[in-house]
Structures are given as structure tokens and as C-alpha cells.
Scaffold this motif. Structure first.
Motif, PDB file in Angstrom:
ATOM      1  N   VAL A 120       0.832  -1.205   0.000  1.00  0.00           N
ATOM      2  CA  VAL A 120       0.000   0.000   0.000  1.00  0.00           C
ATOM      3  C   VAL A 120       0.868   1.258   0.000  1.00  0.00           C
ATOM      4  CG1 VAL A 120      -1.718   1.299   1.338  1.00  0.00           C
ATOM      5  CG2 VAL A 120      -1.967  -1.161   1.048  1.00  0.00           C
ATOM      6  N   ALA A 121       2.076   1.161   0.550  1.00  0.00           N
ATOM      7  CA  ALA A 121       2.994   2.300   0.504  1.00  0.00           C
ATOM      8  C   ALA A 121       3.255   2.731  -0.935  1.00  0.00           C
ATOM      9  CB  ALA A 121       4.314   1.947   1.200  1.00  0.00           C
ATOM     10  N   GLY A 122       3.156   1.775  -1.884  1.00  0.00           N
ATOM     11  CA  GLY A 122       3.306   2.116  -3.295  1.00  0.00           C
ATOM     12  C   GLY A 122       2.222   3.077  -3.748  1.00  0.00           C
ATOM     13  N   PHE A 123       0.988   2.849  -3.268  1.00  0.00           N
ATOM     14  CA  PHE A 123      -0.108   3.760  -3.613  1.00  0.00           C
ATOM     15  C   PHE A 123       0.168   5.158  -3.076  1.00  0.00           C
ATOM     16  CE2 PHE A 123      -3.854   5.908  -1.856  1.00  0.00           C
ATOM     17  CZ  PHE A 123      -4.521   6.239  -3.031  1.00  0.00           C
ATOM     18  N   GLY A 183      -8.891   0.947  -7.965  1.00  0.00           N
ATOM     19  CA  GLY A 183      -8.553   2.328  -7.643  1.00  0.00           C
ATOM     20  C   GLY A 183      -7.089   2.637  -7.869  1.00  0.00           C
ATOM     21  N   PHE A 184      -6.214   1.737  -7.424  1.00  0.00           N
ATOM     22  CA  PHE A 184      -4.771   1.952  -7.597  1.00  0.00           C
ATOM     23  C   PHE A 184      -4.409   1.995  -9.082  1.00  0.00           C
ATOM     24  CE2 PHE A 184      -3.380  -0.068  -3.276  1.00  0.00           C
ATOM     25  CZ  PHE A 184      -4.166   0.857  -2.620  1.00  0.00           C
ATOM     26  N   SER A 205       4.893   2.701 -13.263  1.00  0.00           N
ATOM     27  CA  SER A 205       5.488   1.446 -12.797  1.00  0.00           C
ATOM     28  C   SER A 205       5.196   1.208 -11.320  1.00  0.00           C
ATOM     29  CB  SER A 205       7.001   1.463 -13.035  1.00  0.00           C
ATOM     30  OG  SER A 205       7.294   1.573 -14.417  1.00  0.00           O
ATOM     31  N   ILE A 206       5.273   2.267 -10.514  1.00  0.00           N
ATOM     32  CA  ILE A 206       4.990   2.138  -9.083  1.00  0.00           C
ATOM     33  C   ILE A 206       3.541   1.706  -8.875  1.00  0.00           C
ATOM     34  CG2 ILE A 206       4.754   3.425  -6.911  1.00  0.00           C
ATOM     35  CD1 ILE A 206       7.097   5.189  -7.916  1.00  0.00           C
ATOM     36  N   GLY A 207       2.619   2.347  -9.594  1.00  0.00           N
ATOM     37  CA  GLY A 207       1.206   1.999  -9.463  1.00  0.00           C
ATOM     38  C   GLY A 207       0.905   0.586  -9.913  1.00  0.00           C
ATOM     39  N   LEU A 208       1.464   0.197 -11.057  1.00  0.00           N
ATOM     40  CA  LEU A 208       1.221  -1.152 -11.566  1.00  0.00           C
ATOM     41  C   LEU A 208       1.829  -2.202 -10.646  1.00  0.00           C
ATOM     42  CD1 LEU A 208       1.767  -0.692 -15.418  1.00  0.00           C
ATOM     43  CD2 LEU A 208      -0.386  -0.783 -14.146  1.00  0.00           C
TER      44      LEU A 208
END
Length: 477
Positions: free
Chosen positions: A230-233, A315-316, A456-459
């Protein structure tokens, strides 16, 4: 039960707490939306001309600490009382807003921002706990809906007010935020301490218990893995404040929106436009808060019955596309459309994080686990500072690019020029207008590449969530 009847069940302290939240968020976002460009902007426009890396360190580490401290400050509030802690928080808030623009060195600004973050960290757990303690199972859903509505109203109107004074002086921006948060001293008179269980432990023991609980949570591999995903989001989400205002100010041509307002609603072009026929970057970014105010209820009603994990993944994914596309083009209409896409993903995914934590937490430790859901927000701010700092400076910073181009052409420019003066003189020496030099740098250095990093972070967060649920949790959620 009708909404009107639910409203009648809220005690006075609930409404006082929500009004306090409104003014606090108003003051916070009034400066925070402008903060990135204040730190990195040209000195002749009131900016400090810090590097993007310095900006990323201040905003990333400072805001990260802000979200880490509430687990400690919450214990302090339980021990000494909510009202006392709120008073201290507002004292720190007000003085920090007044003092911050008096410093112009990296170290000075960093220390003052940490001081401001301390005020916010004292405030956050108290006001959330007050809302929780003044609602029950019957009223909690609507109660927290009102609370988040106040957050977004404050987030929208804060920048709309301070932007009116940005061109006059950044000092005014900070002083306005100080004045707005100081309104809460008056509201505090009407604040009644909600029922709470007093903490009889010593302060030292309370802090030790906090870190014992953190250790307990960290040892739960499944839970900590979810928080890291979740930290990526949150890393992606924070680019809305850390990167996007700078990117728009440096690269995006907002003249189309300026001309529209100039022709049909001149109040906006006169008050939120720059002298060069462009709209202020923060005005464009603030569309996100406006979209949330307009569409949150609709989106929430659509995803209400969706399973939390599916909603978060959707959502992400939508957020990742939206945020990536905001950094993809110089066309402001495309940027606004991308902000709308991002807002839809934010409205769908963000509220479900807390719900999912409640589902995966052990039955006898739900309260403990919910209390440490701050970890991904803390990490997300730190990681976001790295992306918006060193990564942005290497891949997308116009100031760095024009200096590279000047060096490549072996041009000699006077020293001690502001960023704007340096850019304009560089353009003149290259026989270009400022607009032509911006387009040349865009084509030559491809600053939009940073959208690939954000995407890339989101995916990664989406794929990791899917694999986490399939192989780690081994159940449908």
C-alpha cells in the motif's frame, strides 16, 4: 433512519471537532499545495531556489515523520487530555507558519518544517479520536463521511484563498495559514473533552509500549507485507503535491484555460493567473479536490458493495494511469482530464484501505492493527520525496536541463541571476523565446519520461496486491 435523525444524534463536540478539522485542513493545504514551488521556484517570484533533491528531502522526510509521530502523540493525548494537546498543537501550528518564511537556508527551512509537522502530529490523533468517540455503530458511517467531507472542503478552499496572495508575497501565504489555524483557539472554547480512558502510565512507559506494539505489528509478516504494498499507492498519490505543481509550472502550457477564464470568468484569470498569460500551477492541481467534493458520494455508492481488495486494485490502477498521464504532455486540457482520472481512482481505492486492514487483522488485535495503518502513509511520503527529489531532478527538472544546454553550447551567463533571469537570458543567447526554449528542452531532454516511473509504481502495487491475496492470504477478500 433518515439522515436528519442521524444528524440530531451527534453531540455538539462532534460538530466542533469537524469545524476545527475544516480550518486546520484549510490552513494546511493553503500552504502545502504551494510548498513545492515555494521551495524550488525562482527567487524573483519569491521562491527559495532549492534543488529538487532538497525539496524531496524536506517534503518527503518531514511529512513522513508527521505521519509516524501520531502513534506517540496519541499516547500523550490520552495521558494529558485532548483539549490541552489541541491547545499546544495550535500554538505550534501558528508559530511555525509565522516563523517558516523567515528562514531561507535548507537547514533552517527543514527544521522549521519539522516543527510544523510536530504541531500536525499532535493534532491528527486527537481530532480523529474525538470523531470516533462521538459516534456509534449507528452514526459512524455518516459521521466519518462528514469528517472526510470537511477534509476535502478545507483542501479545496485553502489553496484558493492563499493563491490570491501568492504573487504579492509568499510571506502572506504563510501568515494567512497562521491566521486560519488560529481560529481554532476560539473553537477550542466550545470543545468538550469526550469520554476517554485516562492513561495512568508514565510518559516514558507509554512511549515504550508504543514501540513494543510497533514491533508486534512488524513481526506479522502478512500484515507488514500488505502495508509495504500500500505504501506504493501513497508514493504515487503524494506526487500530486510533491511533483505535479512543479511539473506544471515548468512544462505545461496553461494559456488555454487562462484565455477561457479571461473571456468568460475574468475573476479567475485575474486572481489565479500569472503575469505571462498562464494559470498558476496550484490552481490546476486543485481540480483534484474539486472533483472529490463533486463526485465522492457517487463513486462511494458505486463501490460500496465491491470487495475491498478488488476496489483497491481498481482504484490503484486508475490512479496510476491518471497520475502518469498528468506528467505525459504539455497540454493542460489533457492534464486536467488526467487529474480527473486520478481523482476517480483515489475516491475508489483510498477509503477501502482501512476497511481491508480491518478484515485481515487478527480478531483480538483489530484496534492495535488499525492504529498502525499509518505505516504505509509514512513510507509513502518518504519514498515520494525520493521520486520527487533526485529522480525528478535527473529526469525532468527544467532548471537542470537549461544549465546542461548552456554548458553544452559553452555560453557564458552572468552569475547571481535568479532562475527566471537565467532562463530568459539563456533563451536570448540561443536566439529563442522563452516558450521556444521550453519546447526545445521538452523535445531534446524528454522530461515526460518520469510518467513511466509513476506508472510502474502503481502497476507494481496492483500486481503485488493480486499476488498477495492469491498466494499469501490464500482466500478471496
Amino acid at each position: 433512519m433518515s439522515i436528519a435523525n442521524v444528524f440530531k444524534k451527534f453531540p455538539k463536540t462532534f460538530w466542533v471537532a469537524n469545524t476545527i478539522e475544516l480550518f486546520e485542513r484549510w490552513a494546511w493545504y493553503g500552504f502545502f499545495m504551494l510548498f513545492a514551488n515555494y521551495l524550488t521556484g525562482s527567487s524573483d517570484a519569491g521562491g527559495l531556489e532549492f534543488t529538487q533533491t532538497q525539496k524531496g528531502m524536506i517534503m518527503g522526510i518531514g511529512t513522513g515523520i508527521l505521519y509516524f509521530l501520531p502513534v506517540i502523540t496519541g499516547s500523550i493525548a490520552d495521558k494529558y487530555g485532548y483539549k490541552k494537546v489541541l491547545f499546544i498543537a495550535f500554538c505550534i501550528y501558528t508559530s511555525a507558519f509565522i516563523l517558516l518564511p523567515m528562514f531561507d537556508t535548507f537547514t533552517g527551512v527543514f527544521i522549521m518544517y519539522l516543527y510544523l509537522a510536530l504541531g500536525a502530529a499532535l493534532f491528527k490523533p486527537v481530532i480523529s479520536a474525538t470523531v470516533a468517540k462521538t459516534t456509534n455503530d449507528e452514526t459512524a458511517s455518516i459521521g466519518f463521511g462528514i469528517f472526510y467531507m470537511m477534509v476535502n472542503i478545507g483542501a479545496f478552499f485553502g489553496p484558493m484563498v492563499t493563491l490570491l496572495f501568492k504573487n504579492s508575497s509568499y510571506d502572506l501565504v504563510f501568515n494567512i495559514s497562521a491566521a486560519i489555524v488560529a481560529v481554532n483557539f476560539i473553537l477550542l472554547i466550545f470543545y468538550k473533552e469526550p469520554n476517554r480512558k485516562p492513561n495512568t502510565d508514565s510518559l516514558a512507559k507509554s512511549v515504550i509500549n508504543v514501540f513494543k506494539n510497533i514491533t508486534l505489528v512488524i513481526l506479522d509478516f502478512k500484515f507488514i507485507l500488505f502495508l509495504l504494498i500500500v505504501a506504493g499507492f501513497w508514493t504515487m498519490y503524494n506526487q500530486l503535491f510533491f511533483t505535479l505543481p512543479v511539473f506544471i509550472a515548468q512544462w505545461v502550457d496553461t494559456s488555454v484555460i487562462y484565455n477561457f477564464f479571461h473571456n468568460y470568468m475574468p475573476f479567475f484569470s485575474e486572481n489565479y493567473g500569472a503575469h505571462n498569460g498562464q494559470m498558476e500551477a496550484e490552481f490546476i492541481v486543485n481540480f483534484d479536490a474539486m472533483f472529490i467534493i463533486l463526485f465522492q458520494i457517487i463513486v462511494s455508492s458505486i463501490v460500496m458493495k465491491w470487495k475491498p481488495l478488488r476496489t483497491m486494485m481498481t482504484g490503484f490502477f486508475v490512479c496510476a494511469i491518471g497520475m502518469a498521464l498528468t506528467l505525459f504532455t504539455q497540454n493542460v486540457l489533457f492534464t486536467v482530464a488526467a487529474i480527473y482520472i486520478f481523482a476517480i481512482g483515489e475516491m475508489a481505492g483510498s477509503p477501502k484501505i482501512t476497511e481491508y486492514i480491518g478484515r485481515i487483522a487478527p480478531a483480538d488485535k483489530k484496534a492495535l492493527y488499525m492504529g498502525y495503518s499509518f505505516i504505509p502513509v509514512f513510507l509513502g511520503n518518504v519514498f515520494a520525496g525520493f521520486i520527487a527529489g533526485g529522480v525528478y531532478q535527473q529526469m525532468s527538472d527544467k532548471t537542470a536541463f537549461v544549465k546542461q544546454e548552456v554548458a553544452k553550447r559553452r555560453l557564458s551567463l552572468p552569475e547571481n541571476l535568479s532562475q527566471n533571469e537565467y532562463f530568459n537570458q539563456a533563451a536570448e543567447r540561443m536566439n529563442m523565446t522563452s516558450h521556444e526554449l521550453t519546447n526545445y528542452l521538452w523535445t531534446s531532454y524528454n522530461p515526460s519520461r518520469i510518467w513511466m516511473v509513476i506508472l510502474s509504481i502503481g502497476l507494481f502495487a496492483v500486481v503485488a496486491l493480486f499476488l498477495y491475496d492469491k498466494f499469501i492470504m490464500n482466500k478471496k477478500s
